[in-house]
Design a protein around this motif. Structure first.
Motif, mmCIF file in Angstrom:
data_model
loop_
_atom_site.group_PDB
_atom_site.id
_atom_site.type_symbol
_atom_site.label_atom_id
_atom_site.label_comp_id
_atom_site.label_asym_id
_atom_site.label_seq_id
_atom_site.Cartn_x
_atom_site.Cartn_y
_atom_site.Cartn_z
ATOM 1 N N ASP A 183 1.509 -1.173 0.072
ATOM 2 C CA ASP A 183 0.498 -0.001 0.167
ATOM 3 C C ASP A 183 1.012 1.162 0.252
ATOM 4 O OD1 ASP A 183 -3.057 -1.336 0.238
ATOM 5 O OD2 ASP A 183 -2.657 -1.196 2.208
ATOM 6 N N GLN A 184 1.534 1.153 0.858
ATOM 7 C CA GLN A 184 2.646 2.480 1.264
ATOM 8 C C GLN A 184 3.207 2.649 -0.349
ATOM 9 O OE1 GLN A 184 5.583 1.795 4.862
ATOM 10 N NE2 GLN A 184 3.405 0.915 5.892
ATOM 11 N N ILE A 185 4.441 2.001 -0.910
ATOM 12 C CA ILE A 185 4.599 1.495 -2.031
ATOM 13 C C ILE A 185 3.984 1.970 -3.238
ATOM 14 C CG2 ILE A 185 6.083 0.322 -3.769
ATOM 15 C CD1 ILE A 185 7.202 -1.668 -1.418
ATOM 16 N N PHE A 186 3.256 1.599 -3.171
ATOM 17 C CA PHE A 186 2.229 1.924 -4.969
ATOM 18 C C PHE A 186 1.672 3.339 -4.269
ATOM 19 C CE2 PHE A 186 2.916 -2.874 -5.009
ATOM 20 C CZ PHE A 186 3.310 -2.175 -6.637
ATOM 21 N N GLN A 187 1.180 4.167 -3.057
ATOM 22 C CA GLN A 187 0.387 5.076 -2.790
ATOM 23 C C GLN A 187 1.308 5.807 -3.136
ATOM 24 O OE1 GLN A 187 -1.203 5.071 0.467
ATOM 25 N NE2 GLN A 187 -2.539 3.733 0.408
ATOM 26 N N LEU A 188 2.952 6.131 -2.401
ATOM 27 C CA LEU A 188 3.886 6.625 -3.179
ATOM 28 C C LEU A 188 3.671 6.704 -4.524
ATOM 29 C CD1 LEU A 188 6.474 6.252 -0.153
ATOM 30 C CD2 LEU A 188 5.452 8.009 -0.225
ATOM 31 N N GLY A 189 4.097 5.449 -5.150
ATOM 32 C CA GLY A 189 4.130 6.134 -6.627
ATOM 33 C C GLY A 189 3.381 6.603 -7.783
ATOM 34 N N GLU A 190 1.890 6.874 -6.897
ATOM 35 C CA GLU A 190 1.268 7.177 -7.717
ATOM 36 C C GLU A 190 0.910 8.971 -7.204
ATOM 37 O OE1 GLU A 190 -2.372 5.415 -5.832
ATOM 38 O OE2 GLU A 190 -2.663 4.121 -6.731
ATOM 39 N N HIS A 191 1.917 9.322 -5.873
ATOM 40 C CA HIS A 191 2.104 10.409 -5.345
ATOM 41 C C HIS A 191 2.891 10.958 -6.425
ATOM 42 C CE1 HIS A 191 -1.106 10.634 -2.549
ATOM 43 N NE2 HIS A 191 0.221 9.698 -1.632
ATOM 44 N N MET A 192 4.249 10.254 -6.825
ATOM 45 C CA MET A 192 5.111 10.708 -7.556
ATOM 46 C C MET A 192 4.772 10.793 -8.775
ATOM 47 S SD MET A 192 8.743 8.557 -8.661
ATOM 48 C CE MET A 192 7.620 7.505 -9.756
ATOM 49 N N GLY A 193 3.944 10.288 -9.460
ATOM 50 C CA GLY A 193 3.652 10.663 -10.642
ATOM 51 C C GLY A 193 2.523 11.955 -10.611
ATOM 52 N N ALA A 194 1.123 12.170 -9.855
ATOM 53 C CA ALA A 194 0.598 13.024 -9.704
ATOM 54 C C ALA A 194 2.166 14.456 -9.764
ATOM 55 C CB ALA A 194 -0.269 13.079 -8.936
ATOM 56 N N ALA A 195 2.702 14.260 -8.676
ATOM 57 C CA ALA A 195 3.744 15.225 -8.157
ATOM 58 C C ALA A 195 4.611 15.511 -9.919
ATOM 59 C CB ALA A 195 4.847 14.968 -7.888
ATOM 60 N N LEU A 196 5.238 14.467 -10.852
ATOM 61 C CA LEU A 196 5.507 14.814 -11.630
ATOM 62 C C LEU A 196 4.821 15.489 -12.770
ATOM 63 C CD1 LEU A 196 7.951 11.385 -11.926
ATOM 64 C CD2 LEU A 196 8.615 13.210 -11.573
ATOM 65 N N ARG A 197 3.329 15.431 -13.059
ATOM 66 C CA ARG A 197 2.440 15.547 -14.322
ATOM 67 C C ARG A 197 2.375 17.334 -13.621
ATOM 68 N NH1 ARG A 197 0.664 10.434 -12.674
ATOM 69 N NH2 ARG A 197 -1.355 11.492 -11.550
ATOM 70 N N GLU A 198 2.377 17.779 -12.006
ATOM 71 C CA GLU A 198 1.784 18.967 -12.150
ATOM 72 C C GLU A 198 3.371 19.530 -12.620
ATOM 73 O OE1 GLU A 198 1.611 18.807 -8.368
ATOM 74 O OE2 GLU A 198 -0.595 18.112 -8.201
ATOM 75 N N THR A 199 4.549 18.872 -12.506
ATOM 76 C CA THR A 199 5.970 19.794 -13.179
ATOM 77 C C THR A 199 5.123 19.956 -14.868
ATOM 78 O OG1 THR A 199 6.974 18.378 -13.787
ATOM 79 C CG2 THR A 199 7.218 18.810 -11.521
ATOM 80 N N ASP A 200 4.521 19.362 -15.560
ATOM 81 C CA ASP A 200 4.473 19.626 -17.223
ATOM 82 C C ASP A 200 3.445 20.485 -17.000
ATOM 83 O OD1 ASP A 200 5.810 17.253 -17.763
ATOM 84 O OD2 ASP A 200 4.391 15.875 -17.276
ATOM 85 N N ALA A 201 2.617 20.959 -15.996
ATOM 86 C CA ALA A 201 1.717 22.091 -16.584
ATOM 87 C C ALA A 201 2.367 23.726 -15.633
ATOM 88 C CB ALA A 201 0.879 21.725 -15.621
ATOM 89 N N GLY A 202 3.415 23.167 -15.766
ATOM 90 C CA GLY A 202 4.146 24.534 -15.568
ATOM 91 C C GLY A 202 5.081 24.401 -14.595
ATOM 92 N N ASN A 203 5.167 26.016 -14.186
ATOM 93 C CA ASN A 203 6.342 25.764 -12.911
ATOM 94 C C ASN A 203 6.009 26.596 -11.784
ATOM 95 O OD1 ASN A 203 8.917 26.189 -11.976
ATOM 96 N ND2 ASN A 203 9.291 28.733 -12.366
ATOM 97 N N THR A 204 4.955 25.229 -11.170
ATOM 98 C CA THR A 204 3.701 24.705 -10.180
ATOM 99 C C THR A 204 4.669 24.164 -9.053
ATOM 100 O OG1 THR A 204 1.957 25.346 -11.531
ATOM 101 C CG2 THR A 204 1.413 24.136 -9.426
ATOM 102 N N LEU A 205 4.698 24.717 -7.739
ATOM 103 C CA LEU A 205 5.183 23.633 -7.300
ATOM 104 C C LEU A 205 3.916 23.447 -5.889
ATOM 105 C CD1 LEU A 205 7.693 23.326 -5.330
ATOM 106 C CD2 LEU A 205 7.212 25.934 -4.219
ATOM 107 N N ARG A 206 4.861 22.042 -5.635
ATOM 108 C CA ARG A 206 3.173 21.553 -4.605
ATOM 109 C C ARG A 206 3.985 20.925 -3.173
ATOM 110 N NH1 ARG A 206 2.381 15.753 -3.265
ATOM 111 N NH2 ARG A 206 -0.387 14.999 -2.904
ATOM 112 N N LEU A 207 3.047 21.553 -2.211
ATOM 113 C CA LEU A 207 3.189 21.608 -1.092
ATOM 114 C C LEU A 207 2.037 20.752 -0.425
ATOM 115 C CD1 LEU A 207 4.572 22.581 1.181
ATOM 116 C CD2 LEU A 207 2.990 24.580 1.429
ATOM 117 N N ALA A 208 2.264 19.899 0.115
ATOM 118 C CA ALA A 208 1.027 18.448 0.908
ATOM 119 C C ALA A 208 1.621 19.014 2.397
ATOM 120 C CB ALA A 208 2.089 17.273 0.485
#
Length: 304
Positions: free
Chosen positions: A75-100
């Motif tokens: 659960d931890q491994i694949f949830q982290l993978g999903e978070h990583m994918g979402a964070a990387l997709r956000e970088t494609d949208a421009g110079n947006t900084l994600r803060l959780a």
């Protein structure tokens, strides 16, 4: 000693999905692969780990004791993978900084807003993701790097299992507030007239609760505690309904009047609430967390 084989994460994902679906057939349909493929790869995973991970229970497959442990890690491994994918997709949208941000349920929400609003004045656009929860749960999320920072009313324990660091954000004077009717009744003669006054307090164990109780003892008054709350927002909601007096940072007086219709009754002398930003690193590198850490808190200091 025999060297263990490296974990095959592809096999682990097949196990993870089967455990969720309770069936190899349903897992195969979800993954778009053959039933035989999943069965073979889970068998290879069990062989490499030396443990049976799934067992039949009626018409379902359920994790064994070892399988439940493996599932928790998966659960931890694949949830982290999903978070990583979402964070990387956000970088494609421009110079947006994600803060959780994790926000302790004991932290007044108006204070949380005041502490975080500085990030919207950064040169870089910030996408803020807030998660509210209990202190220990949020620290566990922080340790798993699901959160960048936790905002709370107490520091993390020193020498615990989690390697996290508490950064003080300042301290805030506390005032007792109440609905207009209660404020009018108890403002005159404060604090001597607080005996048997209805009061709403945080639950025991909250940092503020102990300070308020010691202050009441020092004034030799014993109010009637009519409600105890872990969630500060729920506490103030009951306060807005006029069910009792409640403590809150003095600096929020105008906000409390506008949003809750409550008025100050009196300042609790020498009672201060302290707030912290807890991070995984002693030296903060996330620019938005750094901004929160270094923001001036003069708005939260008592005058004089």
């Amino acid at each position: 000693m025999m060297k263990s084989a490296a974990l095959n994460y592809h096999h682990l994902r097949y196990f993870w999905v089967v455990a969720q679906e309770g069936s190899v057939t349903r897992a195969a349909r979800r993954l778009g692969v053959a039933v035989q493929t999943i069965s073979v790869q889970i068998a290879q995973l069990e062989q490499s780990l030396g443990k049976a991970l799934l067992a039949p229970q009626g018409r379902r497959l359920v994790p064994t004791e070892a399988g439940r442990l493996a599932l928790a890690y998966a659960d931890q491994i694949f949830q982290l993978g999903e978070h990583m994918g979402a964070a990387l997709r956000e970088t494609d949208a421009g110079n947006t900084l994600r803060l959780a941000v994790g926000i302790s349920d004991a932290l007044p929400k108006l204070i949380a807003f005041r502490l975080m609003e500085v990030v919207f004045h950064l040169p870089q656009q910030v996408r803020l993701v807030c998660r509210e929860g209990e202190f220990d749960t949020l620290l566990a999320e922080l340790a798993l790097h699901r959160l960048d920072v936790v905002l709370t009313d107490r520091p993390a324990s020193v020498g615990g299992n989690l390697r996290v660091f508490s950064h003080p954000l300042g301290e805030f004077e506390i005032t007792l507030f109440g609905s207009p009717a209660l404020a009018k009744r108890y403002r005159k003669g404060f604090p001597a007239n607080l005996g048997r006054a209805p009061m709403l307090l945080p639950t025991r164990g909250n940092a503020l609760r102990g300070q308020v109780e010691r202050w009441l003892e020092s004034q030799n008054v014993a109010p009637l505690v009519v409600g105890e709350f872990e969630d500060s927002a729920l506490l103030t909601t009951f306060g807005r309904a006029g069910l009792g007096l409640f403590p809150a940072p003095s600096v929020l007086g105008e906000d409390i009047a506008a949003q809750l219709g409550a008025e100050p009754v009196g300042v609790l002398a020498d009672v201060r609430e302290r707030y912290y930003a807890i991070s995984n690193e002693r030296r903060i590198r996330h620019p938005a967390v750094e901004a929160i850490r270094n923001a001036p808190v003069s708005w939260g200091q008592p005058e004089g």
